[in-house]
Motif scaffolding. Structure first.
Motif, PDB file in Angstrom:
ATOM      1  N   LYS A 178      69.046 -47.460 -22.692  1.00 19.06           N
ATOM      2  CA  LYS A 178      69.243 -48.518 -23.682  1.00 19.06           C
ATOM      3  C   LYS A 178      69.763 -47.885 -24.966  1.00 19.06           C
ATOM      4  O   LYS A 178      69.245 -46.862 -25.428  1.00 19.06           O
ATOM      5  CB  LYS A 178      67.932 -49.276 -23.954  1.00 19.06           C
ATOM      6  N   LEU A 238      66.222 -55.333 -18.850  1.00 26.28           N
ATOM      7  CA  LEU A 238      67.348 -54.648 -18.217  1.00 26.28           C
ATOM      8  C   LEU A 238      67.882 -53.524 -19.108  1.00 26.28           C
ATOM      9  O   LEU A 238      67.938 -53.651 -20.327  1.00 26.28           O
ATOM     10  CB  LEU A 238      68.474 -55.644 -17.934  1.00 26.28           C
ATOM     11  N   SER A 291      74.887 -56.769 -13.790  1.00 24.68           N
ATOM     12  CA  SER A 291      74.582 -58.180 -13.546  1.00 24.68           C
ATOM     13  C   SER A 291      75.752 -59.069 -13.984  1.00 24.68           C
ATOM     14  O   SER A 291      76.128 -60.017 -13.293  1.00 24.68           O
ATOM     15  CB  SER A 291      73.302 -58.587 -14.315  1.00 24.68           C
ATOM     16  N   TYR A 292      76.311 -58.761 -15.141  1.00 26.11           N
ATOM     17  CA  TYR A 292      77.447 -59.512 -15.660  1.00 26.11           C
ATOM     18  C   TYR A 292      78.637 -59.417 -14.701  1.00 26.11           C
ATOM     19  O   TYR A 292      79.295 -60.417 -14.373  1.00 26.11           O
ATOM     20  CB  TYR A 292      77.808 -58.982 -17.044  1.00 26.11           C
ATOM     21  N   ILE A 328      65.781 -60.512 -19.079  1.00 29.99           N
ATOM     22  CA  ILE A 328      67.017 -59.999 -19.682  1.00 29.99           C
ATOM     23  C   ILE A 328      66.705 -58.784 -20.551  1.00 29.99           C
ATOM     24  O   ILE A 328      67.394 -57.761 -20.512  1.00 29.99           O
ATOM     25  CB  ILE A 328      67.706 -61.082 -20.535  1.00 29.99           C
ATOM     26  N   ASP A 361      71.091 -51.065 -20.302  1.00 29.09           N
ATOM     27  CA  ASP A 361      72.499 -51.377 -20.584  1.00 29.09           C
ATOM     28  C   ASP A 361      73.309 -51.427 -19.286  1.00 29.09           C
ATOM     29  O   ASP A 361      74.134 -52.324 -19.088  1.00 29.09           O
ATOM     30  CB  ASP A 361      73.104 -50.313 -21.504  1.00 29.09           C
ATOM     31  N   GLY A 397      71.400 -57.166 -28.854  1.00 28.39           N
ATOM     32  CA  GLY A 397      70.796 -57.846 -27.707  1.00 28.39           C
ATOM     33  C   GLY A 397      69.839 -58.943 -28.136  1.00 28.39           C
ATOM     34  O   GLY A 397      69.852 -60.057 -27.589  1.00 28.39           O
ATOM     35  N   MET A 449      72.393 -54.516 -17.146  1.00 26.10           N
ATOM     36  CA  MET A 449      72.932 -55.728 -17.751  1.00 26.10           C
ATOM     37  C   MET A 449      74.426 -55.831 -17.467  1.00 26.10           C
ATOM     38  O   MET A 449      74.941 -56.897 -17.113  1.00 26.10           O
ATOM     39  CB  MET A 449      72.693 -55.683 -19.269  1.00 26.10           C
ATOM     40  N   ILE A 469      75.364 -60.884 -22.212  1.00 28.38           N
ATOM     41  CA  ILE A 469      74.051 -61.522 -22.262  1.00 28.38           C
ATOM     42  C   ILE A 469      74.178 -63.040 -22.291  1.00 28.38           C
ATOM     43  O   ILE A 469      73.442 -63.751 -21.597  1.00 28.38           O
ATOM     44  CB  ILE A 469      73.242 -60.996 -23.464  1.00 28.38           C
TER      45      ILE A 469
END
Length: 445
Positions: A49, A429, A437-438, A426, A431, A126, A434, A374
């Motif tokens: 992160k 997660l 997932s995106y 969310i 970095d 975030g 995330m 996000i």
């Protein structure tokens, strides 16, 4: 407030008071707190992160994990130094009750280690991305289904409150969360109030909020056990645990000095200007002969950074002890470094960090991507949650729920519980996860 209550060794589920003199010195409860945090999966995820600057391929930069470790080291020093002086001032704590200076250090170190454990991916952007989704984005549609305070929890999604949730939330096989001592949990609670009213005063403890409505009962139990002072009759608000000021100081010292160091080492801040700013902070303690022998930029910066941190630790301890009575009475309303004689130098460093680091192209690109990713994932998941609660699940919603198995939503939960579960998921997660997932939801992988 009194120190005996504030140093409570009680943990979730305890039925008897834990007496300090009866503790095993080789496995002290406050030190167990540190171990439990560092071995938790939530803490380990901080290694991926962003602190401020995205991971660099050319040099070391701090992640949330390395930042948290360093804050805990500074926090331990602050706690031990304050503990030594508190015990000199209140000898009964040591003579009659058995408390040691290292107890203070262990509490502050553990709370400092956990201080970012609830933060979402992509740094502070975030938090903002989650909040903006509910304030100005598609999440506005849920406002009518929530109480004002529930909705505010989402609009100002707060990493500190999410951290309190992680540390205290019970689930199957893990009753009481990490089961930390109440002293450590108290020191962790930087903003001991609920989300509304928002910033009711200029008091440092009112700057943000520290727990979600879902964790209100846990918060009250801990605050009352520690003897924290109530600050409001109408709304839930307490004075800070005194050691919270040391946790905050440790964080302030580290991000001020070490973010600046990262910026210098990456070339975002010119060395000659940067070293001048640091020298202004440590001018009275610098060994000119030793300093002049250093030829490498990193060595010079490292030397000045160590002196700066030591200087600010010493001063923060003095400020704390000068104001101990006001702190115990809940009357101290600033951060410790707000009273620093080096406030002007600190502000100079922060100003150049904002200009050269926080607004650098690398950081802005990271924050923009974080907002986009996000918001998209939130929109996808919240649509599935809305249909779940309204018993209108589609095939796509079913696929989403099965894909995100760690997302703890259920038709038996109310809308607030499911939305908070989504936001906490969310926030959990890294970095990389995330980003993945995106990309997955967009069909890019």
């Amino acid at each position: 407030m009194n120190w005996e209550d504030l140093l409570s060794l009680k943990r979730f589920g305890d039925t008897h008071k834990r007496i300090r003199k009866e503790q095993d010195e080789t496995r002290l409860g406050f030190e167990v707190d540190y171990d439990r945090i560092i071995f938790s999966s939530e803490f380990r995820s901080l290694q991926d992160k962003t602190q401020v600057i995205p991971l660099s391929k050319t040099d070391f930069v701090h992640t949330r994990l390395t930042h948290s470790l360093e804050v805990s080291v500074v926090g331990r020093s602050l706690g031990r130094k304050v503990g030594q002086r508190v015990l000199e001032k209140h000898p009964h704590l040591k003579d009659s009750l058995g408390y040691q200076a290292n107890d203070f250090g262990a509490i502050v170190a553990a709370a400092s280690l956990a201080h970012d454990i609830g933060n979402p991916p992509f740094g502070h952007s975030g938090e903002s991305a989650i909040g903006e989704f509910f304030k100005t984005g598609e999440g506005q549609r849920f406002k009518s289904q929530l109480t004002a305070k529930e909705y505010q929890d989402l609009c100002d999604f707060e990493g500190n409150a999410n951290g309190f949730k992680i540390l205290t939330e019970s689930r199957a096989g893990r009753e009481g969360g990490l089961r930390l001592s109440y002293a450590t949990l108290g020191a962790f609670m930087k903003y001991p109030k609920e989300s509304l009213p928002k910033k009711p005063t200029s008091h440092i403890a009112d700057k943000k909020y520290g727990f979600f409505q879902r964790e209100k009962d846990s918060f009250i139990e801990i605050a009352e056990e520690l003897g924290l002072l109530k600050r409001s009759i109408q709304d839930l608000s307490f004075s800070r645990h005194p050691l919270t000021f040391l946790v905050e100081a440790a964080d302030d010292i580290c991000y001020t000095i070490i973010d600046f160091e990262d910026g210098i080492n990456l070339g975002l801040i010119q060395e000659e200007y940067a070293l001048e700013y640091l020298i202004n902070l440590v001018r009275h303690s610098i060994n000119s002969s030793k300093y002049n022998q250093l030829r490498d930029t990193k060595d010079r910066v490292s030397y000045l950074r160590a002196l700066a941190i030591n200087t600010l630790i010493t001063e923060a301890v003095d400020i704390f002890m000068k104001n101990e009575e006001a702190i115990l009475n809940g009357e101290f309303d600033k951060s410790l470094l707000d009273l620093s004689q080096y406030k002007a130098q600190i502000n100079d460093i922060i100003k150049i960090s904002i200009e050269k680091i926080y607004k650098s192209k690398e950081v802005l690109e990271k924050e923009l991507f974080g907002f986009t990713a996000i918001a998209f994932v939130l929109d996808t998941l919240s649509s599935a949650i809305s249909n779940l609660n309204n018993e209108q699940m589609t095939v796509k919603d079913d696929l989403i729920q099965n894909y995100f198995k760690a997302l703890e939503i259920s038709a038996s939960n109310n809308m607030y519980e499911n939305l908070m579960a989504m936001c906490s998921y969310i926030a959990s997660l890294s970095d990389s996860l995330m980003t993945l997932s995106y990309r997955k939801l967009n069909g890019l992988d």
